[in-house]
Design an enzyme around this catalytic site. Structure first.
Site, short mmCIF file in Angstrom:
data_model
loop_
_atom_site.label_atom_id
_atom_site.label_comp_id
_atom_site.label_asym_id
_atom_site.label_seq_id
_atom_site.Cartn_x
_atom_site.Cartn_y
_atom_site.Cartn_z
N TRP A 67 0.81 -1.21 -0.12
CA TRP A 67 0.07 -0.02 0.02
C TRP A 67 0.64 1.27 -0.11
O TRP A 67 0.54 2.23 -0.43
CB TRP A 67 -1.05 0.17 1.02
CG TRP A 67 -1.82 -0.98 0.96
CD1 TRP A 67 -2.11 -2.14 1.58
CD2 TRP A 67 -3.05 -1.02 -0.03
NE1 TRP A 67 -3.40 -2.98 0.95
CE2 TRP A 67 -3.72 -2.21 0.01
CE3 TRP A 67 -3.24 -0.21 -1.04
CZ2 TRP A 67 -4.79 -2.74 -0.75
CZ3 TRP A 67 -4.34 -0.49 -1.85
CH2 TRP A 67 -5.14 -1.60 -1.75
N LYS B 10 -12.25 -1.44 7.65
CA LYS B 10 -11.62 -2.53 8.48
C LYS B 10 -11.84 -2.44 9.83
O LYS B 10 -12.27 -3.26 10.65
CB LYS B 10 -10.13 -2.35 8.12
CG LYS B 10 -9.83 -2.50 6.58
CD LYS B 10 -8.25 -2.33 6.15
CE LYS B 10 -7.97 -2.09 4.83
NZ LYS B 10 -8.34 -3.46 4.10
N ASP C 226 -1.41 6.62 6.30
CA ASP C 226 -2.43 5.73 6.07
C ASP C 226 -2.68 4.62 7.15
O ASP C 226 -2.13 3.69 7.07
CB ASP C 226 -1.95 5.09 4.59
CG ASP C 226 -3.00 4.12 4.27
OD1 ASP C 226 -4.19 3.91 5.16
OD2 ASP C 226 -3.10 3.50 3.30
#
Length: 362
Positions: free
Chosen positions: A102, A198, A174
């Site tokens: 990511w 999540k 992030d």
């Protein structure tokens, strides 16, 4: 109905109590005779939902008063663009730390808007994947900000250190897969963003925490829907927000507060991770190739000694009520995502299955 434990990396398991309340309120919310999905986002009833959700979120993370909380669209990938478009200002470069999939995706997107100074923090130690400590990260002198991803869901890698690069370094992070799972010092960051799917709620909502002195710097080409200042000035309602996701996330925040808050989640998440990694480490049948210092407590990838058994493992685990254990296509094997909503009993059920599967097939 048998108990199902969903180990999906996202959209992920939601607290059973939250789902039950949402079910009860689905057709008659707040005594209005309609669903929360049907009411105006500008009506007083939903405004109350929005305000309570922000207050509870701030309470959970002790967000300082000089930070704005935005409820947005676009997910993490949207923020890969929003961060440089909002924070670069008149600079042309930013520091990006690459520790996994990511982080690399954020770097790829940032190249459209600036020249990233990329520091590869990935290392191998004794055959195990690891990340260089923050003291070894090489940052440039002219960067507008430094970006990193504290938890890599695919790689199963975590960076739990708290940034301490000095007041002049704007840190953007992030937190999509680790937000609300452990205490963080928000004041050490300029921008924190997290997709909801999540640890917050259902997919469709993204939360941004931004220090207020960073507002008003957006590039003229920044789409209005990604402009932090516009979102802030409009109470996160520049356009119609994802109201149902916002409402459900608010229920999750109340569930978290009723269950001890982030500090209690931190303790339980540690217990869950220790239980699962313990079974893996005490076995020759299962393997995790991440150094212990950088193991994720949220996403635990593991491989079977004989990959020919992968299909059978997934079939039998699914039949046992243990769902979504297939590893990401990039790395294969298995992956158990054990976010806040996954109870300790779910991880215990998984480890019991793993021990029994090894007994029969090892």
């Amino acid at each position: 109905m048998a108990q199902i434990f969903n180990f999906s990396s996202g959209p992920a398991m939601l607290p059973a109590e939250v789902l039950k309340q949402a079910q009860q309120e689905l057709r008659d919310w707040n005594g209005l005779g309609t669903s929360v999905m049907e009411v105006s986002h500008r009506g007083k009833e939903f405004i109350q939902v929005a305000e309570e959700a922000e207050k509870d979120f701030r309470d959970l993370l002790n967000v300082p008063s000089n930070y704005k909380v935005l409820f947005c669209h676009g997910g993490g990938r949207g923020q890969f663009a929003a961060v440089p478009l909002n924070i670069l200002g008149d600079k042309t470069t930013a520091d990006y730390v690459d520790a996994g999939y990511w982080a690399a995706s954020a770097i790829k997107e940032a190249k459209k808007y600036c020249t990233p100074n990329v520091f590869d923090a990935k290392v191998t130690v004794d055959g195990l994947r690891a990340v260089k400590p923050m003291r070894e990260w090489q940052l440039s002198d002219n960067a507008a900000y430094m970006h990193y991803c504290p938890n890599e869901t695919i790689d199963g890698i975590a960076i739990d250190e708290t940034p301490d690069f000095g007041a002049d370094v704007v840190v953007a992070a992030d937190f999509s897969s680790t937000i609300l799972s452990r205490p963080i010092d928000v004041s050490r960051y300029g921008v924190i963003y997290a997709g909801a799917q999540k640890n917050i709620g259902p997919a469709g909502l993204t939360i941004v925490i931004v220090r207020e002195d960073l507002l008003g710097k957006a590039n003229i080409a920044c789409p209005s829907i990604l402009d932090y200042s516009i979102l802030n000035d409009n109470g996160s309602m520049f356009n119609t927000p994802p109201t149902f996701a916002w409402y459900l996330s608010g229920l999750v925040f109340k569930w978290l507060k009723a269950n001890g808050g982030v500090a209690e989640m931190d303790k339980i998440n540690q217990q869950k991770a220790e239980l699962l990694y313990g079974v893996i480490d005490n076995s020759d049948f299962y393997r995790n190739d991440v150094a212990k210092a950088n193991r994720s407590r949220m996403n635990v990838p593991f491989q079977l000694a004989d990959s020919a058994l992968d299909k059978l493992f997934l079939e039998e685990s699914f039949a046992a009520g243990l769902h979504a254990l297939k590893g990401h296509r990039v790395v294969g094997g298995m992956r158990a995502s054990i976010y806040n909503a996954m109870p300790l009993e779910g991880v215990k059920a998984l480890t019991d299955f793993m021990v029994e599967f090894e007994r029969r097939h090892g």
